[in-house]
Scaffold this active site. Structure first.
Site, PDB file in Angstrom:
ATOM      1  N   GLU A  59      -1.920  11.337   4.054  1.00  9.32           N
ATOM      2  CA  GLU A  59      -2.991  11.169   5.041  1.00  9.32           C
ATOM      3  C   GLU A  59      -2.909  12.329   6.019  1.00  9.32           C
ATOM      4  O   GLU A  59      -1.825  12.735   6.430  1.00  9.32           O
ATOM      5  CB  GLU A  59      -2.848   9.837   5.791  1.00  9.32           C
ATOM      6  CG  GLU A  59      -3.054   8.612   4.922  1.00  9.32           C
ATOM      7  CD  GLU A  59      -2.844   7.328   5.706  1.00  9.32           C
ATOM      8  OE1 GLU A  59      -3.834   6.679   6.083  1.00  9.32           O
ATOM      9  OE2 GLU A  59      -1.660   6.974   5.933  1.00  9.32           O
TER      10      GLU A  59
ATOM     11  N   GLU B   6       0.865  -1.182   0.000  1.00  7.71           N
ATOM     12  CA  GLU B   6       0.000   0.000   0.000  1.00  7.71           C
ATOM     13  C   GLU B   6       0.897   1.226   0.000  1.00  7.71           C
ATOM     14  O   GLU B   6       1.879   1.284   0.747  1.00  7.71           O
ATOM     15  CB  GLU B   6      -0.899  -0.013   1.237  1.00  7.71           C
ATOM     16  CG  GLU B   6      -1.729   1.233   1.450  1.00  7.71           C
ATOM     17  CD  GLU B   6      -2.543   1.170   2.743  1.00  7.71           C
ATOM     18  OE1 GLU B   6      -2.968   0.058   3.117  1.00  7.71           O
ATOM     19  OE2 GLU B   6      -2.729   2.217   3.382  1.00  7.71           O
TER      20      GLU B   6
END
Length: 275
Positions: free
Chosen positions: A161, A156
């Protein structure tokens, strides 16, 4: 008569042996760059500037709900999506109709899964992040195919974020190597970068066969290299990945949502892919 029987038999065998194809599983566009190509200037190969009134469904799909922390409140509800003046708004809202949908919150997100995936290149997303308690906007990537098995075997890539009211963003590389084998320092698997969320910022990744280079506003912020002499699960990044952009709410990492802070939104100006 014998000839007719023979012809009918061949036709029957062809029909039985053929698999009926259905449109349920679209074949994505795969943009795969050769590993040993000469160094050249980046060339724009795919983009969306959100100039149309509706989401371009040849490029994107609204992300459906799922059981992961980040996907608890994902929805295709129009309330969580808006395109105005060349900007895409992905919203996290309080759900005012729990008879229609019992979940307390709803969130918007889009991905290119099944429509576009790429291997190596440079991707940039210009976006503005709003803040709220429990807000977790993210720009990230997952593998289009399961080359190495189930998650997290295929890795991933978290380009960006942001949590709550933080003045930093996280840029992270996940894999079986980091999550299951707990190899988080050889090499370091993430960084934090100061970010002015009151402004639009350009979040990016340059992906090479031997390293992932994360960027913020065209400046390198963190590099995750391919290592030698370690477990092979350290580098599953040799296959096509698709892009996800979503305004998440709540979860074990970001914490509880404060409904008084809602609605909250991530505003996307454009997405550009180079190879």
């Amino acid at each position: 008569m014998k000839n007719k029987v023979g012809i009918y038999g061949i036709v029957l065998l062809l029909l039985v042996g053929c698999k009926v194809m259905t449109p349920e599983e679209p074949i994505p566009t795969l943009l795969v760059q050769k590993e040993n190509r000469p160094k050249k200037a980046w060339k724009l190969v795919w983009q969306d500037e959100f100039e149309t009134k509706e989401l371009d469904t040849t490029k994107w799909t609204r992300i459906p709900p799922n059981n992961a922390d980040w996907g608890n409140y994902m929805t295709s509800d129009d309330q969580c999506y808006e395109i105005t003046d060349g900007l895409m708004y992905l919203k996290g809202i309080k759900n005012n109709d729990t008879l229609k949908d019992p979940r307390p919150y709803l969130t918007g997100g889009i991905y290119t899964k099944g429509k576009l995936a790429f291997q190596y290149g440079k991707i940039e997303i210009r976006a503005k992040l709003e803040s709220a308690q429990g807000a977790w906007p993210a720009i990230w990537m997952l593998s289009e195919q399961k080359k190495y098995g189930d998650y997290p075997r295929n890795g991933e890539i978290d380009i960006m974020e942001h949590l709550n009211y933080d003045s930093i963003i996280y840029q992270t590389t996940h894999s079986y190597y980091t999550l299951e084998l707990k190899q988080k320092e050889n090499p370091p698997y993430y960084t934090t970068v100061p970010c002015d969320t009151e402004q639009f910022n350009t979040f990016g990744l340059e992906w090479y066969p031997d390293r992932l280079v994360y960027t913020l506003n065209d400046k390198e912020s963190y590099t995750y290299p391919r290592m030698e002499g370690v477990d092979p699960s350290q580098w599953p990044f040799d296959q096509p990945f698709y892009l996800l952009i979503d305004q998440q709410l709540g979860g074990s990492w970001v914490g509880e949502v404060d409904p008084k802070d809602l609605p909250v939104q991530m505003i996307i100006d454009w997405v550009k892919l180079y190879q």
